[in-house]
Scaffold this motif. Structure first.
Motif, PDB file in Angstrom:
ATOM      1  N   LYS A 188      12.747  23.096-102.943  1.00 51.66           N
ATOM      2  CA  LYS A 188      11.281  23.603-102.404  1.00 51.66           C
ATOM      3  C   LYS A 188      11.222  23.389-101.181  1.00 51.66           C
ATOM      4  O   LYS A 188      11.011  22.278-100.526  1.00 51.66           O
ATOM      5  CB  LYS A 188      10.315  22.848-103.417  1.00 51.66           C
ATOM      6  CG  LYS A 188       8.961  23.744-103.105  1.00 51.66           C
ATOM      7  CD  LYS A 188       7.988  23.562-104.184  1.00 51.66           C
ATOM      8  CE  LYS A 188       6.509  24.196-103.600  1.00 51.66           C
ATOM      9  NZ  LYS A 188       5.327  23.965-104.821  1.00 51.66           N
ATOM     10  N   TYR A 227       9.608  22.954 -97.831  1.00 50.12           N
ATOM     11  CA  TYR A 227       8.308  22.678 -97.455  1.00 50.12           C
ATOM     12  C   TYR A 227       7.402  23.729 -96.580  1.00 50.12           C
ATOM     13  O   TYR A 227       8.001  24.685 -95.947  1.00 50.12           O
ATOM     14  CB  TYR A 227       8.240  21.525 -96.242  1.00 50.12           C
ATOM     15  CG  TYR A 227       8.920  20.023 -97.037  1.00 50.12           C
ATOM     16  CD1 TYR A 227       8.274  19.615 -98.006  1.00 50.12           C
ATOM     17  CD2 TYR A 227       9.779  19.288 -96.409  1.00 50.12           C
ATOM     18  CE1 TYR A 227       8.795  18.454 -98.713  1.00 50.12           C
ATOM     19  CE2 TYR A 227      10.464  18.335 -96.997  1.00 50.12           C
ATOM     20  CZ  TYR A 227       9.777  17.775 -98.035  1.00 50.12           C
ATOM     21  OH  TYR A 227      10.194  16.706 -98.629  1.00 50.12           O
ATOM     22  N   GLU A 228       6.240  23.568 -96.820  1.00 52.62           N
ATOM     23  CA  GLU A 228       5.165  24.657 -96.301  1.00 52.62           C
ATOM     24  C   GLU A 228       5.407  24.831 -94.809  1.00 52.62           C
ATOM     25  O   GLU A 228       5.470  23.714 -94.098  1.00 52.62           O
ATOM     26  CB  GLU A 228       3.648  24.237 -96.531  1.00 52.62           C
ATOM     27  CG  GLU A 228       2.740  25.247 -96.246  1.00 52.62           C
ATOM     28  CD  GLU A 228       1.303  25.141 -96.649  1.00 52.62           C
ATOM     29  OE1 GLU A 228       0.262  25.865 -96.285  1.00 52.62           O
ATOM     30  OE2 GLU A 228       1.122  24.218 -97.396  1.00 52.62           O
ATOM     31  N   GLY A 229       5.543  26.130 -94.156  1.00 56.27           N
ATOM     32  CA  GLY A 229       5.642  26.176 -92.842  1.00 56.27           C
ATOM     33  C   GLY A 229       6.995  25.946 -92.577  1.00 56.27           C
ATOM     34  O   GLY A 229       7.417  26.289 -91.323  1.00 56.27           O
ATOM     35  N   PHE A 275       9.953  27.403 -94.426  1.00 54.39           N
ATOM     36  CA  PHE A 275      10.556  28.225 -95.399  1.00 54.39           C
ATOM     37  C   PHE A 275      11.939  28.846 -94.572  1.00 54.39           C
ATOM     38  O   PHE A 275      13.023  28.676 -94.840  1.00 54.39           O
ATOM     39  CB  PHE A 275       9.788  29.417 -95.940  1.00 54.39           C
ATOM     40  CG  PHE A 275      10.505  30.250 -96.882  1.00 54.39           C
ATOM     41  CD1 PHE A 275      10.301  30.005 -98.067  1.00 54.39           C
ATOM     42  CD2 PHE A 275      11.416  31.184 -96.573  1.00 54.39           C
ATOM     43  CE1 PHE A 275      10.735  30.482 -99.283  1.00 54.39           C
ATOM     44  CE2 PHE A 275      11.904  31.950 -97.707  1.00 54.39           C
ATOM     45  CZ  PHE A 275      11.544  31.664 -98.896  1.00 54.39           C
ATOM     46  N   SER A 314       2.261  29.091-104.154  1.00 55.46           N
ATOM     47  CA  SER A 314       2.480  27.696-103.728  1.00 55.46           C
ATOM     48  C   SER A 314       2.573  26.665-105.174  1.00 55.46           C
ATOM     49  O   SER A 314       3.299  25.907-104.707  1.00 55.46           O
ATOM     50  CB  SER A 314       1.445  27.220-102.855  1.00 55.46           C
ATOM     51  OG  SER A 314       0.039  27.586-103.841  1.00 55.46           O
ATOM     52  N   THR A 334      11.560  26.939-104.784  1.00 54.39           N
ATOM     53  CA  THR A 334      11.883  28.201-103.797  1.00 54.39           C
ATOM     54  C   THR A 334      13.168  28.778-103.657  1.00 54.39           C
ATOM     55  O   THR A 334      13.493  29.812-103.468  1.00 54.39           O
ATOM     56  CB  THR A 334      11.225  28.099-102.494  1.00 54.39           C
ATOM     57  OG1 THR A 334      11.721  26.869-101.756  1.00 54.39           O
ATOM     58  CG2 THR A 334       9.656  27.640-102.541  1.00 54.39           C
TER      59      THR A 334
END
Length: 263
Positions: free
Chosen positions: A160, A162-164, A166, A204, A209
């Motif tokens: 997955k 991490y946010e920001g 990708f 989210s 992902t």
């Protein structure tokens, strides 16, 4: 001269088209079977191999794998992974419904009548559950001639980003980790590696992902790969590896053995 230029341009366009057509789309079905029904399901998966072979002959799919889970996050959740390969995202999403599978079963088993086929499927569907399904698109893979056959090993690493991060994570897999895996393949420490992006589920709250598939011809190659340490990496390369690792969370790693394959 003009004809030669046109010919070269046409060749490049055709090469680009062929590469685009070779993009793989995959459906991962994580399958759970109750312990007292394992032997019934073994018979069913062998039947499914014949059914999916008919689907391959009909060009509905590109391939099909059936993997037995050796280790993972929670083996009580599922024991098998079934992968169906497509060359088109629409075909991937449409998949094969029960009516199509029954028709292919009739072709594979012409001695069975309609009632027997219908009964076979109703009994088979009753003994298994699919707690998780992932729709994936292959982003990049290694150059190799790895042969998929029963007995090969694979680790399926669910990631997955991490946010920001990708895009940074995908760049790291393609530009940093792919060359590392390619080098291992050339040294005989791995058979194949590919990097996939999740098409569904999205959002989210999705558990993963991306996914990487690491293939090995046998346990000897697998354990040699685990023991190998690349001492030739420069400080700059090690920094890029660390940055790549810090851009994602490795959610689960599943080690599995290929039991049935259709190509």
């Amino acid at each position: 001269m003009k004809k030669l230029v046109l010919f070269l341009v046409f060749g490049l366009l055709m090469a680009g088209t062929i590469r685009a057509q070779q993009t793989q789309y995959m459906v991962f079905d994580f399958i759970k079977v109750e312990n007292d029904q394992i032997f019934d399901y073994i018979e069913f998966k062998d039947l499914m191999e014949k059914v999916y072979r008919q689907a391959l002959n009909d060009k509905k799919i590109k391939g099909w794998d059936f993997w037995s889970l050796q280790s993972g996050a929670d083996q009580s959740a599922f024991q098998y992974i079934m992968i169906t390969y497509f060359d088109d995202p629409v075909e991937m999403m449409n998949g094969m419904d029960e009516s199509a599978m029954i028709e292919y079963t009739k072709i594979a088993y012409p001695h069975l009548n309609d009632a027997q086929v219908a009964n076979l499927f109703s009994n088979a569907l009753a003994i298994r559950d699919t707690p998780m399904r992932l729709y994936m698109k292959e982003i990049v893979g290694t150059n190799d001639d790895f042969q998929m056959k029963p007995g090969v090993l694979a680790s399926f690493d669910l990631m997955k980003a991490y946010e920001g991060k990708f895009d940074a994570y995908e760049k790291a897999e393609m530009e940093v980790f792919k060359p590392i895996h390619q080098s291992r393949i050339e040294q005989g420490l791995m058979g194949h590696w590919s990097f996939l992006r999740t098409a569904l589920p999205l959002g989210s709250e999705a558990k993963s992902t991306h996914l990487t598939m690491n293939m090995y011809k046998d346990y000897m190659q697998f354990f040699n790969a685990q023991a190998y340490e690349d001492m030739s990496q420069t400080a700059e390369q090690q920094k890029k590896v660390t940055e790549g690792l810090n851009s994602r969370d490795q959610k689960w790693v599943y080690l599995a053995t290929l039991e049935n394959v259709v190509r």
